[in-house]
Structure formats: C-alpha cells, structure tokens
Motif scaffolding. Structure first.
Motif, PDB file in Angstrom:
ATOM      1  N   SER A 173      -0.010   6.534  -2.591  1.00  0.00           N
ATOM      2  CA  SER A 173      -0.915   7.675  -2.702  1.00  0.00           C
ATOM      3  C   SER A 173      -0.326   8.811  -1.872  1.00  0.00           C
ATOM      4  O   SER A 173       0.641   8.607  -1.126  1.00  0.00           O
ATOM      5  N   PRO A 174      -0.897  10.010  -1.949  1.00  0.00           N
ATOM      6  CA  PRO A 174      -0.402  11.101  -1.095  1.00  0.00           C
ATOM      7  C   PRO A 174      -0.694  10.890   0.385  1.00  0.00           C
ATOM      8  O   PRO A 174      -0.207  11.664   1.211  1.00  0.00           O
ATOM      9  N   TYR A 175      -1.462   9.854   0.718  1.00  0.00           N
ATOM     10  CA  TYR A 175      -1.914   9.690   2.097  1.00  0.00           C
ATOM     11  C   TYR A 175      -1.308   8.480   2.796  1.00  0.00           C
ATOM     12  O   TYR A 175      -1.756   8.118   3.885  1.00  0.00           O
ATOM     13  N   ASP A 176      -0.306   7.818   2.205  1.00  0.00           N
ATOM     14  CA  ASP A 176       0.222   6.627   2.853  1.00  0.00           C
ATOM     15  C   ASP A 176       1.739   6.571   2.761  1.00  0.00           C
ATOM     16  O   ASP A 176       2.375   7.330   2.029  1.00  0.00           O
ATOM     17  N   PHE A 177       2.291   5.663   3.543  1.00  0.00           N
ATOM     18  CA  PHE A 177       3.728   5.377   3.531  1.00  0.00           C
ATOM     19  C   PHE A 177       3.915   3.945   3.989  1.00  0.00           C
ATOM     20  O   PHE A 177       3.284   3.495   4.954  1.00  0.00           O
ATOM     21  N   GLY A 178       4.766   3.207   3.283  1.00  0.00           N
ATOM     22  CA  GLY A 178       5.026   1.821   3.636  1.00  0.00           C
ATOM     23  C   GLY A 178       6.512   1.510   3.669  1.00  0.00           C
ATOM     24  O   GLY A 178       7.304   2.108   2.930  1.00  0.00           O
ATOM     25  N   GLU A 179       6.880   0.590   4.554  1.00  0.00           N
ATOM     26  CA  GLU A 179       8.274   0.177   4.672  1.00  0.00           C
ATOM     27  C   GLU A 179       8.314  -1.294   5.063  1.00  0.00           C
ATOM     28  O   GLU A 179       7.652  -1.715   6.013  1.00  0.00           O
ATOM     29  N   ILE A 180       9.087  -2.081   4.325  1.00  0.00           N
ATOM     30  CA  ILE A 180       9.252  -3.504   4.597  1.00  0.00           C
ATOM     31  C   ILE A 180      10.736  -3.768   4.837  1.00  0.00           C
ATOM     32  O   ILE A 180      11.571  -3.464   3.981  1.00  0.00           O
ATOM     33  N   ARG A 181      11.046  -4.332   5.984  1.00  0.00           N
ATOM     34  CA  ARG A 181      12.427  -4.677   6.323  1.00  0.00           C
ATOM     35  C   ARG A 181      12.520  -6.184   6.548  1.00  0.00           C
ATOM     36  O   ARG A 181      11.646  -6.771   7.181  1.00  0.00           O
ATOM     37  N   PHE A 182      13.580  -6.769   6.061  1.00  0.00           N
ATOM     38  CA  PHE A 182      13.808  -8.193   6.303  1.00  0.00           C
ATOM     39  C   PHE A 182      15.298  -8.470   6.178  1.00  0.00           C
ATOM     40  O   PHE A 182      16.042  -7.717   5.523  1.00  0.00           O
ATOM     41  N   GLY A 183      15.749  -9.545   6.801  1.00  0.00           N
ATOM     42  CA  GLY A 183      17.165  -9.858   6.741  1.00  0.00           C
ATOM     43  C   GLY A 183      17.522 -11.087   7.554  1.00  0.00           C
ATOM     44  O   GLY A 183      16.675 -11.718   8.195  1.00  0.00           O
TER      45      GLY A 183
END
Length: 663
Positions: A234-244
């Motif tokens: 949405s215009p109101y969120d941000f997500g980031e998933i990191r794995f390794g």
C-alpha cells in the motif's frame, strides 16, 4: 522570424502533416526549397540552422552551419545534418547534451531513428566540456533517448587525458527505473579471511516488489548466499525480508575452533501506518541468527567491519503506537532477546509486552497536568513477573513582573510496583510524593552590533511522603527523591564573528553539598572553534568526564585536535585525536589522522588519505594502520592491522568500492 505561408502546402506532402517550418527567406526551385535561418517543428523536435535545403521528391532536408536540435531534455549541436522525415536522420560532427542526466556526447557521426541514436568515434562525460577530468572514448555505440540505455564498444577510460583502463564492451542504464540484472559487485581482502567477492543479482518482480540474490565468497574462510525480498502492499507500508547462510571451510572452522560451521539467520522488517486510523504506526523488526557471525558475514560487509561481533544479543522488536483523540497516546512494545553465547535461551528474560498509556500535557488556566502509565510483562522459563509504574505531575505556572520572571510549581506522584506470577511472595511496591519549586526566565539584549541571551533557572526539590514494601528486592528499580537545589544557567554572547556559549548545571542537597557539577563552553572566533564539556564529582574530588575539541582553519590548512577522558571505578579512558587536512583546491584535499591512548601509552591508529568531491566524480583513498593491545605470557603486545580503502564514482556510470585488510 517570418512564417512562410507557401510551406503549408508542402508539409502535407513532405512531413506527414506534422511539421511546421519558419524561415526568414524561402526560394522554391525545381522541387527544391532553399531556406535562410530555418526553424523546423517536427513532432517533439525543434531544429534550427543557418541555412537548409529541402528535397521534396526525396523527402529529406539538409541543414548546414550551427545546426541545433532540441528533443525533450536533449540538446544536439552539429555542423551538418541530414534529416529523413519518413525514415531517419544523419548528423556529422555532433555534440549531444542530455540535461536530465547532466551528461554530454561528442561524436564524428550520428544516425537518428526515432528514439535511438547510433554514434561513431564517441567521447562521453558528465564533467565540464573543456578539459574534462574524466571521459570515456569509444569506437562506436548507441543511446536510446526514451529508455536512457547506453551501449559502448572498445571503451577506454581517460583521467586528465591519460588512458588508465580498457574494456571491450560497456552498457548502462542512465535513468532511475528499476531493471533486472547484475548490480555492482563488492570486493575486499583480509589477511585472515582472504579475497572477498560478492555479486548481487537483482530481479524486478513488479512495480511494488523486487528480489536480490547475493552469492559471496571469502577465499580463506568459506562461501554463502544472502537474499533480500522487498515489497510494498500500500502507499503506507514497506517490507523487507532478508535470509541467508554462510558455510565455513573445514580448515578455517577447525583452525579457529568456532562454535558453528554454518552461520544462518533471517531478518524481517516491516513498517506500516494508517492501520486503524490515519495517525497510528506499526514497526516490526524480527531477527534470528544461530550466531552473530551471520551478520558479520553479510555479503555487503566488504570492509570487514567487526562492530557486528561486539554485541552478542540479537534483539527483535514489534511496536504499535496510536493517538487517542488529541490528548492521549497508547503504545504496545515487544522485545525478544536472543543471547548467541548460550546454547539455550530458556532463562533469557523477554519483555512481552510493555503497555504504555500517556496523557499529553494540557493547560487549564494556570494549571498544567499530564500522566504516564506503564505495564511491563517479563517472561522466561524459570521466572515470570510484571511491573507497573505511574508518573503523574500537576503544575501551576505563572509569569511575574511583566514576563521578566516565570514561576512554576510541580506536585508529582511516583509509583512503581510488581510481583512474580504464581508466587506466595507478597506484591512489592514503592511510591512517593515530592514537589518542585522553579523560577526561571529567558532574557535577551541586543546592542548596536552584539546580542546577549541569558536563561537562568533555580529549582528546589523537596520530598513530602515516601512508602515502600518491606520485602523489596531487585524486582524493579526506583529513585528516591531527596531534598535538593538545582542551579542552571545558559548564556550566549555574539558579536560580529565572535560567539560564546556557556552552560552550567549543579545539584546541592539541603546541607549545601553537591555531587556533580557540569560545565559546557563553546567558542567561535573567525575560523577558530573551541569546545569543552566537563563533569566534576565533588565526592570523588576529581573530573569524571571531559571532552575537549579545537578546530583551526588557516587558509587551505585545517587542524582538528580533540581529547576525551572518562573515569569510573572499573575503567579509565583517555585519548587524543589529531586530524590535519590540506585543501589544494575547492574540490580536493589531503588529510592525516592520528589517535593516541594516554592511559595505555600507545597509539591506536594513524591514517593518511586523499579525497575529491565534484559533481561529475568523487573519489577517496585511505591507508590506515591500527594497533590492538593483547596480553601474552611475556607481557603486553600488539596486533597490527593495515586497512586500505578506496572508492571512486563516475557520475552517472557508476564506480567501485574496495577494502583490503592485512593482519
């Protein structure tokens, strides 16, 4: 300029009903039109020249002398142009400027067809046109004005007319739109871990999502893969998933007797607003790792930054905050701690959750009031307990003597309590009432060429009532308010290029005894800046903290000298840092830095470097020697580490960053 009416008949035949031509003079002879100082408007082009010849039967125009072509943000100069309105255009000895990217091309010959330009014998740069600091020279290439995509062949990079690098093919997108492909690699070298190489591969999954895979290798240590998925919902969120995961070689694993051969983990970051209303916010940062080496071995840590290894605690957070009307605020905070030094975290204390209810300070007549309530729930397998705290001040505020004196009286109630779950121990508590009487003001005087500001304040704290349970343990912390007097003074004096700031703060008990006195002084005179912050403990009869800084600028030479000192019962730190720099132009300088540990009588590090910052390119080159003390059987010794760091960036084509560490 005059508009030639007769040309309107030719436009429908020659320019597909889309061109308009202006000229100071026109001669129509044998299906050929001769023009003086023509201006041609064709689709998104504006073309000017000293003279032109239009061949109606061949559907082409030849423009000569000072040819200028404007296309959106692109300007093109040439001495001759052949324009085929139905097919393509050819320009000789051209100069092309793209103002949207602040870059320019020179070429011996160019062919234009729609949005694509094919060029021969190219010189490309974003520096000044005359004697550019750097430029690329290429035998041939192409540039798409619509996609901003550039291809060059047989490319040589020149620095100040000196060739330094050749590669057979170069391609780059000069716009800011996301594209799938290889990103800039990261390179480094460590004497312990070997040559480091990380190559990010970027995938555009849609307008609101992308995925990045980064294989990485450390030739002496091992190899692994780190991944990043980014998204918007949405215009109101941000997500980031990191794995390794990173896997050590057997030789390295056994040599250093590591706890884990495989280092793996993940991180989930999510931010969101406008959930239940237009002012609330959610923040989640959830982490897991089997050891902190997972963060240190991150593919982007090409500088071998060991700050990842300092804190062995991995902290996860999930927080939600929201206002309630205009006066109240509510928050939920969760913290989960993972101690990577433990085999099991069953006895690690978690905060799940903390609830906070807050009332903002409001005014009713001369009265101010607010309050803050917190509930803490602590959890681990061996013990579970809760804490409750309340802070509620009520203030009376009034100005006296036409605003020259301000008066404020606070009556504050503090409460803190708690208990263990499923326990026979009675609840523990502590509460107190105390008052604060304060007189203060902010005064300013402005003279002919000076200004003086002074903010004095006198506060008197006195305890009124205190009660605590008999079985209070270390379940919670609290501070008993004692009778005391606080003196505070801030003043600033400024005259022309001279400025002096001074801050003083000290507490006394009712017997006239003081524990700590704090002073802060900032002085500026012309190109000289001096700053000193000091904390003196009367009980210990010594300074416990001091920070001194001086900055001296003389022409192109600058010197910065700082000293730091701190003392407590367990550790004393004292060191100074000297930094010298010499600016040889508005863009370039050389610098030197030296740090000496006075407490242990050895220098920690020194470095030398050179840097340049211009719009079209920047670079920095630095060599640093670091010494780390270590205790051996024959006494104190040192480890020496040498770090070479350099980065260079050519706008807008990119650059390189590299770090080399040798032990």
């Amino acid at each position: 300029m005059l508009r030639i009416i007769s040309f309107l008949f030719f436009t429908s035949f020659l320019f597909a009903k889309s061109a308009i031509i202006f000229a100071t003079k026109a001669i129509d002879k044998n299906s050929t039109i001769y023009l003086n100082k023509p201006v041609i408007f064709y689709k998104n082009y504006i073309i000017e020249a000293k003279k032109a010849i239009i061949y109606k039967n061949q559907k082409k125009a030849i423009l000569e002398k000072d040819v200028v072509v404007f296309y959106k943000n692109v300007s093109i100069l040439a001495n001759r142009a052949e324009i085929y309105f139905a097919k393509k255009s050819v320009l000789n000895s051209i100069f092309l400027v793209d103002t949207s990217n602040e870059m320019w091309f020179k070429a011996l010959r160019g062919k234009f067809k729609k949005d694509k330009v094919k060029l021969k014998n190219i010189i490309f740069s974003s520096c000044c046109i005359e004697n550019p600091d750097w430029y690329l020279k290429s035998s041939s290439g192409s540039y798409n004005k619509k996609t901003k995509y550039m291809k060059l062949y047989n490319v040589v990079l020149y620095l100040h007319n000196v060739p330094i690098f050749y590669w057979p093919f170069y391609t780059n997108s000069l716009d800011k739109h996301r594209r799938s492909g290889f990103l800039r690699p990261y390179v480094g070298f460590s004497g312990r871990e070997g040559f480091l190489y990380s190559q990010p591969i970027y995938f555009v999954l849609g307008p609101h999502a992308d995925f990045e895979i980064t294989p990485t290798i450390r030739t002496f240590r091992g190899r692994g893969v780190y991944n990043t998925f980014r998204f918007l919902t949405s215009p109101y969120d941000f997500g980031e998933i990191r794995f390794g995961e990173f896997i050590d070689f057997d030789k390295f694993y056994y040599k250093y007797n590591l706890a884990h051969k495989k280092h793996y983990g993940f991180e989930i970051l999510y931010k969101r607003s406008h959930i239940l209303n237009d002012k609330d916010k959610l923040y989640a940062n959830v982490k897991y790792a089997n050891d902190v080496d997972y963060f240190y071995l991150n593919a982007y840590n090409y500088t071998f930054d060991t700050s990842y290894l300092v804190d062995k605690i991995v902290t996860s957070k999930i927080n939600y905050i929201t206002p309630i009307g205009k006066k109240y605020f509510f928050g939920i905070y969760n913290k989960y701690f993972l101690d990577t030094t433990k085999i099991s975290n069953n006895d690690t204390l978690q905060l799940l959750p903390q609830l906070n209810f807050h009332k903002f300070e409001s005014k009713s007549g001369y009265f101010l009031n607010s309050f803050d309530v917190n509930y803490y729930n602590y959890y681990s397998k061996p013990q579970k307990f809760y804490q409750v705290s309340l802070n509620m001040p009520i203030s009376y505020y009034k100005t006296l003597f036409d605003g020259y004196l301000k008066f404020k009286y606070d009556e504050t109630f503090n409460y803190v309590g708690g208990n263990y779950y499923n326990s026979n121990i009675p609840p523990q508590y502590f509460y107190q009432f105390f008052g604060t009487f304060k007189v203060y003001n902010s005064l300013a005087k402005e003279g002919k060429n000076y200004i003086h500001i002074i903010n004095p304040a006198l506060s008197i704290n006195f305890k009124q009532y205190l009660k605590e349970s008999e079985n209070n343990t270390t379940l919670f912390n609290y501070t008993k308010m004692d009778n005391s007097v606080n003196l505070f003074l801030y003043q600033m004096f400024s005259k022309e290029d001279f400025t002096l700031e001074h801050t003083f703060n000290e507490n006394f008990d009712f017997k006239g005894k003081s524990e700590v006195m704090e002073n802060s002084v900032n002085l500026k005179k012309g190109n000289v800046k001096i700053s000193d912050r000091n904390r003196f403990n009367w009980y210990l009869k010594r300074t416990t903290y001091n920070s001194f800084f001086i900055d001296f600028l003389l022409g192109s030479f600058e010197m910065k000298l700082s000293h730091f000192y701190s003392f407590d019962k367990e550790k004393t730190s004292s060191s100074y840092t000297l930094r010298l720099s010499k600016r040889i132009s508005a863009y370039k300088k050389y610098y030197f830095e030296y740090n000496y540990d006075l407490e242990n009588s050895y220098y920690k590090y020194f470095l030398v470097g050179v840097s340049l910052k211009k719009r079209c390119w920047q670079y920095n080159f630095e060599v640093k020697e670091m010494r780390t003390p270590v205790l051996k059987e024959n006494g104190i010794s040192y480890f020496k580490n040498y770090l070479v760091k350099f980065n260079i960036n050519f706008y807008p084509i990119g650059g390189i960053k590299q770090s080399i560490q040798v032990e």
